[in-house]
Design a protein around this motif. Sequence first.
Motif, PDB file in Angstrom:
ATOM      1  N   HIS A  28    -125.945  18.316  40.254  1.00  0.00           N
ATOM      2  CA  HIS A  28    -125.426  19.371  41.133  1.00  0.00           C
ATOM      3  C   HIS A  28    -125.315  18.890  42.580  1.00  0.00           C
ATOM      4  N   HIS A  29    -126.216  17.995  42.991  1.00  0.00           N
ATOM      5  CA  HIS A  29    -126.110  17.434  44.336  1.00  0.00           C
ATOM      6  C   HIS A  29    -124.870  16.543  44.444  1.00  0.00           C
ATOM      7  N   ILE A  30    -124.642  15.738  43.414  1.00  0.00           N
ATOM      8  CA  ILE A  30    -123.494  14.836  43.418  1.00  0.00           C
ATOM      9  C   ILE A  30    -122.183  15.623  43.427  1.00  0.00           C
ATOM     10  N   CYS A  31    -122.150  16.707  42.639  1.00  0.00           N
ATOM     11  CA  CYS A  31    -120.940  17.549  42.617  1.00  0.00           C
ATOM     12  C   CYS A  31    -120.602  18.054  44.009  1.00  0.00           C
ATOM     13  N   GLN A  32    -121.626  18.449  44.759  1.00  0.00           N
ATOM     14  CA  GLN A  32    -121.379  18.959  46.096  1.00  0.00           C
ATOM     15  C   GLN A  32    -120.967  17.854  47.059  1.00  0.00           C
ATOM     16  N   ARG A  33    -121.514  16.650  46.859  1.00  0.00           N
ATOM     17  CA  ARG A  33    -121.166  15.552  47.754  1.00  0.00           C
ATOM     18  C   ARG A  33    -119.747  15.042  47.542  1.00  0.00           C
ATOM     19  N   ILE A  34    -119.200  15.262  46.355  1.00  0.00           N
ATOM     20  CA  ILE A  34    -117.818  14.812  46.137  1.00  0.00           C
ATOM     21  C   ILE A  34    -116.812  15.892  46.524  1.00  0.00           C
ATOM     22  N   GLY A  35    -117.323  16.988  47.106  1.00  0.00           N
ATOM     23  CA  GLY A  35    -116.424  17.982  47.677  1.00  0.00           C
ATOM     24  C   GLY A  35    -116.383  19.330  47.001  1.00  0.00           C
ATOM     25  N   LEU A  36    -117.138  19.512  45.908  1.00  0.00           N
ATOM     26  CA  LEU A  36    -117.132  20.807  45.242  1.00  0.00           C
ATOM     27  C   LEU A  36    -118.055  21.775  45.969  1.00  0.00           C
ATOM     28  N   SER A  37    -117.655  23.035  46.010  1.00  0.00           N
ATOM     29  CA  SER A  37    -118.513  24.061  46.589  1.00  0.00           C
ATOM     30  C   SER A  37    -119.666  24.342  45.632  1.00  0.00           C
ATOM     31  N   SER A  38    -120.649  25.109  46.095  1.00  0.00           N
ATOM     32  CA  SER A  38    -121.789  25.449  45.248  1.00  0.00           C
ATOM     33  C   SER A  38    -121.341  26.219  44.012  1.00  0.00           C
ATOM     34  N   SER A  94    -124.058   6.649  37.629  1.00  0.00           N
ATOM     35  CA  SER A  94    -124.531   5.436  38.297  1.00  0.00           C
ATOM     36  C   SER A  94    -123.449   4.791  39.154  1.00  0.00           C
ATOM     37  N   HIS A  95    -122.181   5.058  38.848  1.00  0.00           N
ATOM     38  CA  HIS A  95    -121.063   4.488  39.615  1.00  0.00           C
ATOM     39  C   HIS A  95    -120.177   5.602  40.173  1.00  0.00           C
ATOM     40  N   ILE A  96    -120.809   6.698  40.569  1.00  0.00           N
ATOM     41  CA  ILE A  96    -120.051   7.886  40.939  1.00  0.00           C
ATOM     42  C   ILE A  96    -119.152   7.635  42.138  1.00  0.00           C
ATOM     43  N   TRP A  97    -119.568   6.776  43.074  1.00  0.00           N
ATOM     44  CA  TRP A  97    -118.722   6.546  44.253  1.00  0.00           C
ATOM     45  C   TRP A  97    -117.439   5.825  43.867  1.00  0.00           C
ATOM     46  N   LYS A  98    -117.515   4.913  42.873  1.00  0.00           N
ATOM     47  CA  LYS A  98    -116.311   4.227  42.403  1.00  0.00           C
ATOM     48  C   LYS A  98    -115.374   5.208  41.704  1.00  0.00           C
ATOM     49  N   PRO A 100    -113.250  10.017  54.365  1.00  0.00           N
ATOM     50  CA  PRO A 100    -114.480   9.378  53.882  1.00  0.00           C
ATOM     51  C   PRO A 100    -115.067  10.108  52.678  1.00  0.00           C
ATOM     52  N   ILE A 101    -115.698   9.340  51.804  1.00  0.00           N
ATOM     53  CA  ILE A 101    -116.411   9.893  50.661  1.00  0.00           C
ATOM     54  C   ILE A 101    -117.895   9.808  50.971  1.00  0.00           C
ATOM     55  N   GLN A 102    -118.533  10.916  51.178  1.00  0.00           N
ATOM     56  CA  GLN A 102    -119.920  10.927  51.602  1.00  0.00           C
ATOM     57  C   GLN A 102    -120.818  11.188  50.393  1.00  0.00           C
ATOM     58  N   LEU A 103    -121.368  10.120  49.873  1.00  0.00           N
ATOM     59  CA  LEU A 103    -122.263  10.220  48.726  1.00  0.00           C
ATOM     60  C   LEU A 103    -123.570   9.520  49.050  1.00  0.00           C
ATOM     61  N   ASN A 104    -124.641  10.158  48.772  1.00  0.00           N
ATOM     62  CA  ASN A 104    -125.946   9.573  49.048  1.00  0.00           C
ATOM     63  C   ASN A 104    -126.620   9.173  47.739  1.00  0.00           C
ATOM     64  N   VAL A 105    -125.959   8.301  46.987  1.00  0.00           N
ATOM     65  CA  VAL A 105    -126.510   7.833  45.731  1.00  0.00           C
ATOM     66  C   VAL A 105    -126.520   6.313  45.739  1.00  0.00           C
TER      67      VAL A 105
END
Length: 366
Positions: free
Chosen positions: A279-289, A336-340, A354-359
């Motif tokens: 759920h954190h990753i979903c939000q970081r790639i731009g999805l709302s809650s 594991s490769h979500i930013w790619k 920018p793609i802001q991902l903290n993984v």
Amino acid sequence: MINAFIFVFITSFCSLFVFRKVAKVVGLVDKPNARKHHQGVVPLVGGVSIFFTLAITFLLFTEVDSSLVLFLICATILVAMGVVDDRYDISFKIRLVIQTGVSLAMILIGDKSLHSLGYLMGSEVIELSPVASSFITIFAVIGAINAFNMVDGIDGLLGGLASVTFGALGYLFLIDGNTELALVCGLLVTAMIPYILLNLGFPLGRRFKVFMGDAGSIFIGFTVIWLLIEATQGVDSTPIRPVTALWIIALPLMDMATIMVRRIRKGQSPFKPDREHLHHICQRIGLSSHMSLFVICLCASIMAGVGIWSDVTQMNETVMFGSFLAVFAVYFWVISHIWKVTTWVHKLFGKTGPIQLNVEGNPAGK
């Protein structure tokens, strides 16, 4: 039967307002911090309310036998542990010891264990020895409890995933003719509806917002594994096959396993909290809650639907187990490769910025 559902809904709704007042007095509230970004203090009473409601309902509307008594005793211990953890943040080692003790009570007192894994590996049923059965049951109970505990991260998610799981189980119980356990699943979903509404701020707004708390996620995880054991390990009949259980709780299970492996790879404790869940990753790639909630619950529903379909059509269990492992492998690789993956999707649809991902492994995390 209708009276039971009406009773559950009203009791659950009213108890939320009673318990939230008590929670504010005793300090059973969630406060914002570096990992929790909600606004203001929120009472952690959703799980307490659901457990309280269901305990009363089961005693009033269902047959009270030794199995129900054991379930309520074990659940009470776990909910009490969850409340203490919500209030004082106890060590994960203490939690594991208590969860192990409850697992042993299920095995030794209730004779509830995973002794058969079905036809996972071919044409022969995998029957476990008493020792192996005990170890796997303890592992399964702890795994289910922590899977649902870890997945609780955005509004409505735990309630939504639990509803998917209990709904799928209830349907399978119903078509098998086990109306008693189908009723239990229906009551569980009904008891969660008031919580989900207040958790999402509907219809009374954020003023009456509540969170589930560890007490609730632990209770839900324990109830799930209890029902799955009832469903897959029956003496006379098994409403569902063991492999189907994996599909019904696929998403919480995959999220827990993936995040634990990634933490261990970093040299961290697998129980260390962070903000790297699905759920954190979903939000970081731009999805709302709310969009994250919809996408995750939709994926969980699809997987549960696959499990139901395979069980109804009696699809080969080895094939379904292999398919589950394949889906899990894909899930693990994508996370594991979500930013790619995100970069590729952005390029595909012509998005810039920018793609802001903290993984682990992403550009922002270097």
